[in-house]
Design a protein around this motif. Structure first.
Motif, PDB file in Angstrom:
ATOM      1  N   GLY A 159      10.000  11.109 -12.367  1.00 51.29           N
ATOM      2  CA  GLY A 159       9.204  10.186 -13.173  1.00 51.29           C
ATOM      3  C   GLY A 159       9.848   8.823 -13.320  1.00 51.29           C
ATOM      4  O   GLY A 159       9.170   7.795 -13.295  1.00 51.29           O
ATOM      5  N   VAL A 160      11.169   8.791 -13.453  1.00 44.53           N
ATOM      6  CA  VAL A 160      11.882   7.511 -13.559  1.00 44.53           C
ATOM      7  C   VAL A 160      11.779   6.741 -12.248  1.00 44.53           C
ATOM      8  O   VAL A 160      11.582   5.514 -12.253  1.00 44.53           O
ATOM      9  N   ILE A 165       2.049   9.313  -6.022  1.00 47.28           N
ATOM     10  CA  ILE A 165       2.511  10.659  -5.680  1.00 47.28           C
ATOM     11  C   ILE A 165       3.675  11.074  -6.570  1.00 47.28           C
ATOM     12  O   ILE A 165       3.719  12.208  -7.077  1.00 47.28           O
ATOM     13  N   LEU A 166       4.622  10.164  -6.791  1.00 40.24           N
ATOM     14  CA  LEU A 166       5.767  10.489  -7.640  1.00 40.24           C
ATOM     15  C   LEU A 166       5.339  10.815  -9.067  1.00 40.24           C
ATOM     16  O   LEU A 166       5.837  11.769  -9.678  1.00 40.24           O
ATOM     17  N   ARG A 173       0.835  -1.205   0.000  1.00 41.13           N
ATOM     18  CA  ARG A 173       0.000   0.000   0.000  1.00 41.13           C
ATOM     19  C   ARG A 173       0.871   1.258   0.000  1.00 41.13           C
ATOM     20  O   ARG A 173       0.584   2.205  -0.723  1.00 41.13           O
ATOM     21  N   THR A 174       1.926   1.251   0.788  1.00 42.38           N
ATOM     22  CA  THR A 174       2.828   2.397   0.844  1.00 42.38           C
ATOM     23  C   THR A 174       3.509   2.606  -0.506  1.00 42.38           C
ATOM     24  O   THR A 174       3.649   3.735  -0.967  1.00 42.38           O
ATOM     25  N   THR A 175       3.907   1.520  -1.150  1.00 42.62           N
ATOM     26  CA  THR A 175       4.556   1.626  -2.450  1.00 42.62           C
ATOM     27  C   THR A 175       3.580   2.115  -3.511  1.00 42.62           C
ATOM     28  O   THR A 175       3.959   2.907  -4.384  1.00 42.62           O
ATOM     29  N   VAL A 197       2.352  11.877 -10.097  1.00 42.11           N
ATOM     30  CA  VAL A 197       1.585  13.126 -10.133  1.00 42.11           C
ATOM     31  C   VAL A 197       2.525  14.321 -10.036  1.00 42.11           C
ATOM     32  O   VAL A 197       2.362  15.313 -10.761  1.00 42.11           O
ATOM     33  N   ILE A 198       3.513  14.244  -9.152  1.00 43.54           N
ATOM     34  CA  ILE A 198       4.471  15.351  -9.026  1.00 43.54           C
ATOM     35  C   ILE A 198       5.244  15.529 -10.327  1.00 43.54           C
ATOM     36  O   ILE A 198       5.423  16.655 -10.807  1.00 43.54           O
ATOM     37  N   SER A 199       5.676  14.421 -10.925  1.00 39.50           N
ATOM     38  CA  SER A 199       6.466  14.490 -12.144  1.00 39.50           C
ATOM     39  C   SER A 199       5.649  15.006 -13.332  1.00 39.50           C
ATOM     40  O   SER A 199       5.961  16.042 -13.907  1.00 39.50           O
ATOM     41  N   TRP A 200       4.595  14.252 -13.698  1.00 33.67           N
ATOM     42  CA  TRP A 200       3.828  14.573 -14.896  1.00 33.67           C
ATOM     43  C   TRP A 200       2.777  15.654 -14.685  1.00 33.67           C
ATOM     44  O   TRP A 200       2.452  16.382 -15.620  1.00 33.67           O
TER      45      TRP A 200
END
Length: 125
Positions: free
Chosen positions: A86-87, A41-42, A33-35, A44-47
């Motif tokens: 994003g990577v 989140i990663l 769940r954490t992953t 959404v922040i990136s793209w």
């Protein structure tokens, strides 16, 4: 065959057939769940945040007088950071895919592939 949803799907544990004992563990559920949350989140922040901000800098900040080299460096920094985030988000997605045997999110996968192909078509590699 029992249903693959609800409590049957969310149960974690280890069954020892020799002794008949069941060891319950919730660590797999928490890590997964954490992953999943970290992956979302990663991405959404990136793209969703950094890439558009970098594009807006290239489009609008260069119009200001005296911002000639600064807009470019801000744009490149934002885009490179967005790419790196994003990577990392993509890596968490691969990790989730490798550790969830038998579970496939076909719609999610198709959306991701289509977005990637649309970037290639538009010439933004």
């Amino acid at each position: 065959m029992h249903a693959l949803s609800g409590p049957n799907f969310n149960s974690f544990g280890r069954l020892d057939f020799r002794s008949g004992k069941i060891e319950e563990s919730a660590s797999g559920k928490v890590n997964s769940r954490t992953t999943i949350i970290a992956h979302g989140i990663l991405k959404v922040i990136s793209w969703g945040i950094l890439m558009p901000i970098g594009a807006l800098m290239a489009r609008y900040v260069k119009l200001f007088n005296g911002a000639d080299p600064l807009w470019f460096y801000l744009h490149v920094t934002c885009q490179c950071f967005a790419y790196f985030v994003g990577v990392v988000g993509f890596g968490t997605g691969l990790y989730l895919g490798a550790h969830s045997s038998g579970i496939q999110y076909n719609a999610h996968r198709c959306i991701g592939i289509n977005l990637r192909e649309m970037r290639k078509i538009s010439g933004r590699n």
